[in-house]
Design an enzyme around this catalytic site. Structure first.
Site, PDB file in Angstrom:
ATOM      1  N   HIS A  29      46.362  39.316  32.856  1.00 57.18           N
ATOM      2  CA  HIS A  29      47.306  38.253  33.247  1.00 57.18           C
ATOM      3  C   HIS A  29      47.719  37.426  32.025  1.00 57.18           C
ATOM      4  CE1 HIS A  29      44.934  38.771  37.099  1.00 57.18           C
ATOM      5  NE2 HIS A  29      46.161  38.942  37.527  1.00 57.18           N
ATOM      6  N   GLY A  40      52.293  43.630  35.265  1.00 62.70           N
ATOM      7  CA  GLY A  40      51.478  44.614  34.554  1.00 62.70           C
ATOM      8  C   GLY A  40      51.780  46.023  35.057  1.00 62.70           C
ATOM      9  N   ASP A  56      49.624  48.144  38.117  1.00 64.56           N
ATOM     10  CA  ASP A  56      50.137  48.369  39.476  1.00 64.56           C
ATOM     11  C   ASP A  56      51.506  49.018  39.330  1.00 64.56           C
ATOM     12  OD1 ASP A  56      48.019  47.043  41.102  1.00 64.56           O
ATOM     13  OD2 ASP A  56      48.552  45.385  39.808  1.00 64.56           O
ATOM     14  N   SER A  64      41.029  44.269  36.069  1.00 67.00           N
ATOM     15  CA  SER A  64      41.447  43.959  37.437  1.00 67.00           C
ATOM     16  C   SER A  64      40.549  42.849  37.968  1.00 67.00           C
ATOM     17  CB  SER A  64      41.282  45.212  38.314  1.00 67.00           C
ATOM     18  OG  SER A  64      41.307  44.850  39.675  1.00 67.00           O
ATOM     19  N   SER A  65      41.128  41.974  38.774  1.00 65.56           N
ATOM     20  CA  SER A  65      40.317  40.905  39.366  1.00 65.56           C
ATOM     21  C   SER A  65      39.220  41.492  40.242  1.00 65.56           C
ATOM     22  CB  SER A  65      41.196  39.984  40.218  1.00 65.56           C
ATOM     23  OG  SER A  65      42.250  39.496  39.438  1.00 65.56           O
TER      24      SER A  65
END
Ligand code: PAF
Length: 285
Positions: free
Chosen positions: A37, A147, A150, A185-186
């Protein structure tokens, strides 16, 4: 950096900036921010006068059996990441502010959304396209940064923007990876114990296919099978799909070239992981 929580306040602020000739860069997120991010915000910072980041866990894109209530949240830490990455404005609305009544409108890009992620998560992309359309309508004319991790989401949003003539320039940014190749990734925080090491199998599978392509293999089915066998050999991973697709419409590519994209998804424990690489990619990680 300022935090805004209402649609009206954000509109006034950004209209004033545009009125003064300032360009706006927009980074939509669901929070729990990582360096992926931050890299989007840094890209937006370089290209724009004002950088806006939204932090909103969008209920519309979670199916009933998915992790909406458990989705990781840490606004205080997110604000610090945004500040360090150079954001000027944070838009952090409540669910009531975004959806004051149940939505009667749904935005869909159905042909592209039914494949791959959409096959396993049939309602997901309508939820994404709807919230992104709403965010674009709130933010207004801007460059919006997404990003490439995805990749299907990026293609769907680009298509939606073109079809509906949104005054938005969509910018796709490279995937950020951990040192061992795992795409940031979160959801990676869900990986427990041995699952974390097992999760690198997606990256290994993609690199194996890139290697085979560089050695002359151009049959998409062979490359897909190669990725599938890598994942199947990892006991903690359950493959969903591994494919080579056209980068524009995400249909399966049969005889492949360096414009095509490798895409892969697998569950490691209860965590769904996705990743992708361009076949023209030369980076080993
Ligand atoms: O990629 C995400 O984090 C989300 O899908 C997005 C684009 C912010 C929409 O909620």
């Amino acid at each position: 950096m300022i935090t805004v929580t209402t649609i009206a306040e954000l509109r006034v602020l950004l209209d004033a900036h545009r009125g003064n000739g300032h360009s706006v860069g927009f980074v939509p997120t669901m929070g729990y921010l990582h360096d992926g991010h931050a890299s989007l915000m840094r890209a937006a910072r370089v290209e724009n006068d004002v950088v806006v980041t939204s932090i909103f866990v969008n209920p519309l894109q979670f199916a009933e059996d998915e992790d909406l209530s458990d989705y990781p949240r840490d606004l205080e830490r997110d604000l610090q990441v945004c500040d360090e990455a150079g954001a000027d404005v944070i838009f952090a609305p409540t669910a009531d502010e975004m959806y004051s009544r149940p939505m009667s409108t749904v935005v869909e890009v159905p042909e592209m959304a039914k494949r791959w992620e959409g096959a396993s998560r049939p309602t997901h992309f309508a939820g994404v396209a709807t919230v992104v359309a709403k965010l674009f309508s709130i933010v207004g004319t801007c460059s919006a940064y997404f990003g490439e991790k995805d990749f299907q989401q990026l293609r769907i949003i680009t298509t939606m923007v073109e079809d509906l003539s949104f005054p938005i320039r969509v910018v796709g940014c490279p995937i950020r990876r951990e040192d061992d190749g795992l795409a940031m990734s979160s959801r990676n925080i869900y990986l427990e114990g041995d699952q974390r090491a097992a999760a690198t199998v997606l990256n290994r599978a993609l690199r194996a296919a890139i290697g085979a392509f560089h050695n002359g293999e151009t049959d998409g089915a062979v490359l897909s099978q190669l990725m599938a066998s890598e994942v199947t050999a990892e006991p903690l991973a359950a493959l969903d799909y591994a494919a080579v697709v056209r980068s524009d419409d995400l249909t399966t590519a049969r005889t492949v070239d360096d414009t095509n994209r490798l895409i892969i998804a697998a569950d490691v424990g209860a965590t769904r992981l996705i990743d992708n690489m361009g076949l023209g990619s030369t980076t080993p990680l």
